[in-house]
Design an enzyme around this catalytic site. Structure first.
Site, mmCIF file in Angstrom:
data_model
loop_
_atom_site.group_PDB
_atom_site.id
_atom_site.type_symbol
_atom_site.label_atom_id
_atom_site.label_comp_id
_atom_site.label_asym_id
_atom_site.label_seq_id
_atom_site.Cartn_x
_atom_site.Cartn_y
_atom_site.Cartn_z
ATOM 1 N N ASP A 17 0.837 -1.194 0.000
ATOM 2 C CA ASP A 17 0.000 0.000 0.000
ATOM 3 C C ASP A 17 0.875 1.249 0.000
ATOM 4 O OD1 ASP A 17 -2.451 -1.395 0.130
ATOM 5 O OD2 ASP A 17 -2.232 -1.643 2.296
ATOM 6 N N TYR B 220 6.156 -8.808 8.363
ATOM 7 C CA TYR B 220 5.768 -7.406 8.493
ATOM 8 C C TYR B 220 5.891 -6.955 9.944
ATOM 9 C CZ TYR B 220 3.317 -8.037 3.992
ATOM 10 O OH TYR B 220 2.998 -8.304 2.681
ATOM 11 N N ASP C 168 -6.584 1.871 7.391
ATOM 12 C CA ASP C 168 -5.330 2.519 7.789
ATOM 13 C C ASP C 168 -5.584 4.006 8.022
ATOM 14 O OD1 ASP C 168 -4.801 4.074 5.248
ATOM 15 O OD2 ASP C 168 -4.788 2.059 4.415
ATOM 16 N N ARG D 76 -3.943 -5.132 7.193
ATOM 17 C CA ARG D 76 -4.985 -4.190 7.631
ATOM 18 C C ARG D 76 -6.186 -4.946 8.198
ATOM 19 N NH1 ARG D 76 -6.820 -1.577 2.818
ATOM 20 N NH2 ARG D 76 -5.547 -3.035 1.629
#
Length: 223
Positions: free
Chosen positions: A42, A70, A84, A176
């Site tokens: 993203d 991550y 987000d 997310r």
């Protein structure tokens, strides 16, 4: 640096750039026509983005299938339409007072082979239509849960209403959505405020180059 047309470049994607922005920049620097990437990040995210050129683009699926790592920071108490901090707040709730152990105890239900509903703001297609394009028009469509694998979730830091976690996962995992689901599991809502990809397979962020460094090295080798 290998100046042939067939390469795998480990780029540290800067914040604010789309994955395609990086591909376009690499194409402009190298003048290689066939350039792609393995694993979309993203725009608000940073970290490892594998840029493939020439014949390596044929191995895109091979690279995309690799395990990923991550580190993500979650803000509890508010939910956004994008999942987000770049989105608009659509829901708010109180944040329960909990210990690290209580938060960590909820991670277990998300580790293993599970099903996850992809977010509307994603590149996934439903009936031939890209979800994020529909979302930008204010439309929501039903999405089928898809199987994913999460190998581990480690709590790195917790200072409520925020916490930071390290996630080892397989392909197709939306961090997310994981953040939102964890928030729900502790009795509130949440969204991501930061996301950084540390690794794709053996490609780690410590070895990744910034776009600026990549450009300087390429031009130096080509001189």
């Amino acid at each position: 640096m290998n100046l042939t047309a067939d390469n795998v470049f480990n780029i540290d994607k800067p914040i604010g750039w789309t994955s395609f922005d990086v591909v376009k920049k690499v194409r402009g620097i190298t003048h290689i026509k066939k350039v792609g990437h393995a694993g979309t990040l993203d725009p608000f995210a940073t970290g490892v983005l594998l840029v493939l050129t020439g014949s390596q683009t044929k191995l895109q699926t091979t690279f995309t299938d690799l395990r990923k790592v991550y580190v993500a920071t979650v803000s509890l108490g508010s939910q956004t339409d994008t999942g987000d901090y770049t989105g608009s707040v659509i829901s708010e709730d109180t944040v329960p007072n909990m210990t690290r152990a209580e938060l960590e105890s909820n991670f277990g239900s998300f580790v293993g082979d599970i099903f996850q509903v992809p977010p509307m703001f994603s590149a996934k297609k439903v009936n031939g239509q890209t979800l994020y394009k529909l979302a930008r028009k204010g439309r929501t469509v039903e999405r089928e849960p898809h199987p994913i694998s999460i190998f581990s979730i480690e709590l790195i830091d917790m200072q409520l209403p925020n916490f930071t976690m390290k996630v080892h996962c397989g392909k197709g995992t939306y961090i997310r959505t994981l953040a939102e689901d964890i928030a729900v599991s502790v009795g509130t809502v949440g969204h991501l405020t930061a996301l950084r990809r540390l690794a794709i397979g053996e490609f780690v962020v410590e070895d990744a180059e910034s776009i600026t460094t990549f450009e300087e090295r390429w031009k130096s080798c080509a001189a």
